[in-house]
Design an enzyme around this catalytic site. Structure first.
Site, PDB file in Angstrom:
ATOM      1  N   GLN A 299       1.031  -1.427  -0.076  1.00  0.00           N
ATOM      2  CA  GLN A 299       0.028  -0.107  -0.031  1.00  0.00           C
ATOM      3  C   GLN A 299       0.817   1.227   0.023  1.00  0.00           C
ATOM      4  O   GLN A 299       1.896   1.123   0.706  1.00  0.00           O
ATOM      5  CB  GLN A 299      -0.947  -0.053   1.310  1.00  0.00           C
TER       6      GLN A 299
ATOM      7  N   TYR B 131      -5.874 -12.327  -3.555  1.00  0.00           N
ATOM      8  CA  TYR B 131      -4.879 -11.196  -4.223  1.00  0.00           C
ATOM      9  C   TYR B 131      -4.245 -10.890  -2.806  1.00  0.00           C
ATOM     10  O   TYR B 131      -4.041  -9.583  -2.661  1.00  0.00           O
ATOM     11  CB  TYR B 131      -5.593  -9.996  -4.783  1.00  0.00           C
TER      12      TYR B 131
ATOM     13  N   GLU C 172      -2.035 -15.501  -4.267  1.00  0.00           N
ATOM     14  CA  GLU C 172      -1.508 -14.200  -5.019  1.00  0.00           C
ATOM     15  C   GLU C 172      -0.973 -14.693  -6.403  1.00  0.00           C
ATOM     16  O   GLU C 172      -0.338 -15.691  -6.484  1.00  0.00           O
ATOM     17  CB  GLU C 172      -0.316 -13.573  -4.288  1.00  0.00           C
TER      18      GLU C 172
ATOM     19  N   ASP D 128      -9.056  -8.374  -2.134  1.00  0.00           N
ATOM     20  CA  ASP D 128      -8.319  -6.910  -2.218  1.00  0.00           C
ATOM     21  C   ASP D 128      -7.897  -7.252  -3.703  1.00  0.00           C
ATOM     22  O   ASP D 128      -6.613  -7.297  -3.929  1.00  0.00           O
ATOM     23  CB  ASP D 128      -7.235  -6.928  -1.219  1.00  0.00           C
TER      24      ASP D 128
ATOM     25  N   CYS E 165      -9.638  -0.195  -4.594  1.00  0.00           N
ATOM     26  CA  CYS E 165      -9.024   1.128  -4.947  1.00  0.00           C
ATOM     27  C   CYS E 165      -9.640   1.696  -6.089  1.00  0.00           C
ATOM     28  O   CYS E 165      -8.983   2.876  -6.622  1.00  0.00           O
ATOM     29  CB  CYS E 165      -7.261   0.839  -5.096  1.00  0.00           C
TER      30      CYS E 165
END
Length: 480
Positions: free
Chosen positions: A291, A324, A348, A401, A428
């Protein structure tokens, strides 16, 4: 009807600005044509320069060059290179990356709140009343009244720079290949600017990426060399930069990044950075995801796990998933929450980042780390045969995410089939989130809670954290 502006490359128009839209622009109209205007505020009357204006295009794009009737939330832009008005005065264009810098901090929060609401209504199918029931507006992450909150600067721990043809540090103009030289990055944490990268010669380098952890540990500079450069010339370019940075008071690590496979070659120091939250430490290699805002890891972890813990979805022994998962930001606290008798599936797609997760969580025996596509992994048999072979994985709770494009229909379908009792969805991008909310709704799920955080001050970006549950578990009802 006026003459088509496409006949004059520097065409100027005067318009009254309409509502804010997703993507960092406002909507204006001229002779029936929609124009997406950057560097404006709804309600203003402005002069604009058209930047994209083909005669047969469905819409045009423009930058503000002069403000005739400003709104009360307009302020002087903090960064001259990103200020459209000062750029226009010198016959230039602004760099991208701070498109809301002309708006007061409260004004930015209000506009971002409007965007989140509009995307949930238009793409998510939620009524205004349903949104009111779960969403109270975009939140600032800094304490009210503090200099950090008022300025909104010094928050980026990761910054990507371009390089001018003359080898100087730069950034791209919006939607352009043009690179403009810069001598500061006000949004970056002080450690990035302390490197004084604008003093260096980056000849032979295409891209410069900097990771400077908020905990103050050593920074990493990643260099991508120009395409077509010989291996010898590329090596010389990287060595030159590495030697120059070795003279800094706190020299960073320097590595060369292979953009094709994500591999790195270390020039000095190490090829990773050490990131931390309140309870965990993480190794993040190369350009692996982390992040960007200095407070984002803790803010998002607290919000996502807070939703799941409050709902009783993370009891000891629970089976959960982190999709993710990156280097393990959410996986680590999930493992703490479910204890050694529980299980955490961490998925991932990036091989390098998945390797980081294995290193970061090697001591957590309840964690299973799998590298691959989320929709494929969700349909695979469980590692431990707790039921008939071939049965889909089942989860009590999930943290989702996804990247900016969102989870998408296939992932939502596979996720719903795993029958979790709740999903904490971190997004996001409000548009992608809105679309996924509709996919969940079509599958019989509902939005129960929603928070949004301004983790990208002075830009149009906003981060949301939502709690999604099956329809029978409550949540807002779709429909207008």
């Amino acid at each position: 009807m006026s003459t088509s502006p496409s006949e004059t490359p520097a065409a100027r128009l005067t318009v009254t600005v309409g509502p804010v839209a997703h993507g960092g622009h406002c909507v204006a109209r001229h002779d029936g044509r929609v124009i997406f205007v950057r560097h404006a505020i709804p309600g203003e009357t402005v002069e604009i320069a058209l930047t994209e204006h083909d005669a047969d295009a469905k819409f045009w794009r423009a930058d503000v060059t002069r403000v005739l009737e400003p709104q009360a939330t307009r302020v002087e832009h903090f960064w001259p290179e990103a200020d459209a008005l000062r750029a226009a005065a010198r016959g230039a264009v602004p760099v991208g990356g701070a498109e809301f810098g002309h708006i007061s901090r409260p004004g930015q929060l209000a506009l971002k709140t409007s965007v989140v609401r509009e995307q949930l209504e238009r793409l998510g199918g939620l009524s205004a009343g349903a949104i009111d029931a779960v969403f109270g507006g975009v939140e600032d992450v800094d304490a009210p009244g503090t200099p950090e909150q008022q300025a909104g600067l010094g928050w980026r721990t990761r910054v990507a720079f371009a390089v001018t043809p003359g080898g100087k540090l730069g950034m791209h103009a919006h939607r352009s290949h043009d690179v403009l030289a810069i001598r500061e990055m006000p949004l970056a944490v002080p450690a990035v600017n302390a490197l004084r990268l604008w003093e260096l010669d980056f000849t032979g380098i295409e891209r410069v990426e900097v990771a400077a952890p908020a905990n103050g540990s050593a920074a990493l500079v990643l260099l991508s060399t120009r395409e077509g450069l010989s291996e010898k010339a590329a090596g010389h370019a990287v060595t030159r930069v590495s030697r120059a940075l070795a003279g800094r008071e706190e020299p960073p690590s320097v590595a060369r990044l292979n953009p094709e496979n994500g591999g790195i070659t270390i020039a000095s120091g190490r090829g990773w950075v050490r990131e931390t939250t309140a309870d965990h430490e993480f190794r993040v290699t190369g350009d692996g995801f982390w992040q960007i805002h200095r407070k984002a890891p803790q803010v998002l972890t607290d919000a996502a796990l807070g939703f799941l813990l409050a709902g009783g979805h993370l009891d000891d022994g629970a089976s959960v998933a982190d999709l993710y998962a990156g280097a393990g930001l959410f996986t680590a606290p999930l493992a703490d929450a479910v204890g050694p008798e529980g299980s955490v599936l961490s998925v991932e797609g990036s091989p390098g980042t998945s390797r980081d997760a294995r290193k970061n969580l090697h001591a957590a025996t309840q964690v299973e780390i799998v590298q691959g596509r989320v929709e494929r992994i969700l349909g695979a048999p469980a590692r431990q045969a707790r039921s008939a072979a071939g049965q889909r994985r089942h989860f009590d709770a999930v943290v989702l995410d996804p990247p900016r494009a969102g989870a998408g229909k296939a992932v939502v379908k596979a996720l719903v089939a795993s029958s979790p009792s709740a999903i904490a969805y971190v997004s996001c991008d409000p548009a992608a989130f809105g679309r996924d909310v509709q996919y969940f709704a079509n599958a019989g799920w509902r939005l129960k809670k929603l928070r949004a955080f301004d983790l990208y001050p002075h830009t149009h970006h906003v981060e949301t954290v939502a709690l999604l549950v099956p329809a029978g578990a409550g949540g807002v009802v779709l429909g207008r």
